[in-house]
Design an enzyme around this catalytic site. Structure first.
Site, short mmCIF file in Angstrom:
data_model
loop_
_atom_site.label_atom_id
_atom_site.label_comp_id
_atom_site.label_asym_id
_atom_site.label_seq_id
_atom_site.Cartn_x
_atom_site.Cartn_y
_atom_site.Cartn_z
CD GLN A 43 -0.99 -0.92 3.60
OE1 GLN A 43 -2.21 -0.96 3.52
NE2 GLN A 43 -0.34 -1.50 4.59
CG ASP A 149 -2.69 -12.44 4.26
OD1 ASP A 149 -3.44 -11.90 5.10
OD2 ASP A 149 -3.07 -12.79 3.13
N GLY A 150 -2.46 -11.89 7.78
CA GLY A 150 -3.26 -12.37 8.90
C GLY A 150 -4.23 -13.47 8.50
CG ASP A 167 -6.07 -2.20 15.01
OD1 ASP A 167 -6.94 -1.53 14.42
OD2 ASP A 167 -5.07 -1.69 15.54
CB SER A 168 -8.74 -4.96 9.74
OG SER A 168 -10.06 -4.51 9.87
CG ASP A 170 -11.76 1.69 5.95
OD1 ASP A 170 -11.90 1.50 7.18
OD2 ASP A 170 -11.73 2.81 5.43
N1 SAM Z 1 -7.31 1.72 13.54
C1 SAM Z 1 -7.26 1.72 12.15
C2 SAM Z 1 -8.59 1.88 11.45
O1 SAM Z 1 -9.62 1.39 11.94
O2 SAM Z 1 -8.58 2.52 10.40
C3 SAM Z 1 -6.53 0.59 11.55
C4 SAM Z 1 -5.30 0.19 12.28
S1 SAM Z 1 -3.97 -0.54 11.49
C5 SAM Z 1 -3.12 0.76 10.74
C6 SAM Z 1 -4.56 -1.54 10.15
C7 SAM Z 1 -3.44 -2.43 9.64
O3 SAM Z 1 -3.98 -3.61 9.07
C8 SAM Z 1 -2.55 -1.81 8.56
O4 SAM Z 1 -1.30 -1.54 9.10
C9 SAM Z 1 -2.51 -2.86 7.45
O5 SAM Z 1 -1.24 -3.01 6.88
C10 SAM Z 1 -2.96 -4.09 8.23
N2 SAM Z 1 -3.51 -5.15 7.37
C11 SAM Z 1 -4.37 -5.02 6.32
N3 SAM Z 1 -4.63 -6.23 5.78
C12 SAM Z 1 -3.96 -7.14 6.53
C13 SAM Z 1 -3.84 -8.55 6.46
N4 SAM Z 1 -4.47 -9.25 5.52
N5 SAM Z 1 -3.04 -9.16 7.38
C14 SAM Z 1 -2.39 -8.46 8.33
N6 SAM Z 1 -2.47 -7.12 8.44
C15 SAM Z 1 -3.24 -6.47 7.55
#
Ligand code: SAM
Length: 292
Positions: A43, A149-150, A167-168, A170
């Site tokens: 990203q 990847d989660g 804590d993802s 969108d």
């Molecule tokens: N609090 C924030 C919100 O609600 O907008 C989000 C917090 S945090 C920054 C979200 C994180 O999820 C990002 O750093 C992103 O890289 C991570 N992320 C997205 N898809 C993911 C996945 N498939 N596995 C692990 N992490 C993921």
């Protein structure tokens, strides 16, 4: 003249970030300075210094968290499940790259291990360096970073975790599958018999469909599902929902009197946050709990 980073534009000499929330809604923030900018393999990542919200993490043009109000979201997504779980020792965080959730989880003295599975190492590095107000320069030895990847990670563990925090970002791009029913099923398997998971389930007003779908999907996997809310000014509409899925009934009140050092959560918030406004109650009461 220096190239303007993606998602930023100038208006009468001022620098602005405009978040394209939906077709007819855009949110603009006046920016003082671009602190960090990079396109990672997953990203576009920026740390911006804004006039009204201080430093903020922006992923693909969407504000994720800010110095001004990040603590509200991070405290709510962490302390509510950790206060209601009878004995939280082992915690999994999926996403949470700003490190704010892990930082809050570290405040619980009985938590022994926090596995943080974040897809994008660059987000963690940027937030640790340039967003200490949120990340707290996280360096607790109980936190184990796993950069993967989660969704893939969630398929492996069985009966390992007490609490899982999703804590993802969108549900677009790499986070899309973090809202899928199969993902919630894998998390169910990864939890111990008295385990619980929580996720951010978006705005009841602007993302009603995602919120209802999340509630329905979790209800078809977990026997006990509860929604709670908080107001996070950065997120569109302010009002934000969180959904807990638990294997056992949730206690009537937190396990102990809450006495951790926080800015938002306290004993009253921990019980009051489950009191939902009427329209929200109606929205989830009408949700079909069958698999979607
Ligand atoms: N609090 C924030 C919100 O609600 O907008 C989000 C917090 S945090 C920054 C979200 C994180 O999820 C990002 O750093 C992103 O890289 C991570 N992320 C997205 N898809 C993911 C996945 N498939 N596995 C692990 N992490 C993921």
């Amino acid at each position: 003249m220096k190239r303007l980073p993606m998602y930023l534009h100038r208006d009468k000499g001022e620098l602005w970030l405009t978040e394209n929330e939906r077709e007819n809604l855009k949110l603009s923030y006046r920016i003082r300075q671009v602190v960090f900018e990079e396109t990672s393999p997953f990203q576009h990542v920026m740390i911006l210094d804004s006039y009204d919200f201080g430093r903020m993490l922006v992923l693909d043009g969407i504000v994720q968290t800010t110095s001004a109000d990040g603590y509200i979201y991070n405290e709510m997504i962490v302390h509510v499940p950790l206060a209601y779980h009878p004995r939280p020792r082992r915690v999994l965080i999926i996403g949470g790259g700003d490190c704010g959730a892990a930082r809050e989880a570290c405040k619980h003295p009985h938590v022994e291990q926090i596995d943080m599975v974040e897809i994008d190492e660059r987000v963690v590095e940027a937030c640790k360096t340039y967003l200490p107000e949120v990340s707290g320069n996280l360096s607790d030895p109980r936190v184990r970073f796993l950069f993967t990847d989660g969704v893939r990670y969630a398929r492996q563990p069985e009966g390992l975790y007490d609490v899982i925090i999703v804590d993802s970002s969108d549900p677009i791009g790499p986070a899309e599958q973090l809202f899928e029913q199969s993902f919630y099923q894998h998390l169910y398997r990864a939890l111990k018999d008295d385990g619980m998971m929580v996720c951010q389930s978006q705005s009841p007003i602007f993302h009603a469909e995602v919120m209802q779908q999340t509630y329905a999907r979790m209800s078809s996997v977990y026997p006990h599902v509860h929604m709670y809310t908080a107001v996070v000014p950065t997120y569109p509409g302010g009002l934000w929902s969180f959904t807990i899925g638990a294997k056992q009934p949730l206690a009537a009140r937190p396990r102990n009197r809450f006495d951790l050092e926080t800015k938002y959560v306290n004993q009253e918030i921990l019980t009051g946050c489950f009191q939902l406004p009427q329209f929200l109650k109606q929205m989830i009461n009408t949700v079909e709990t069958v698999a979607i």
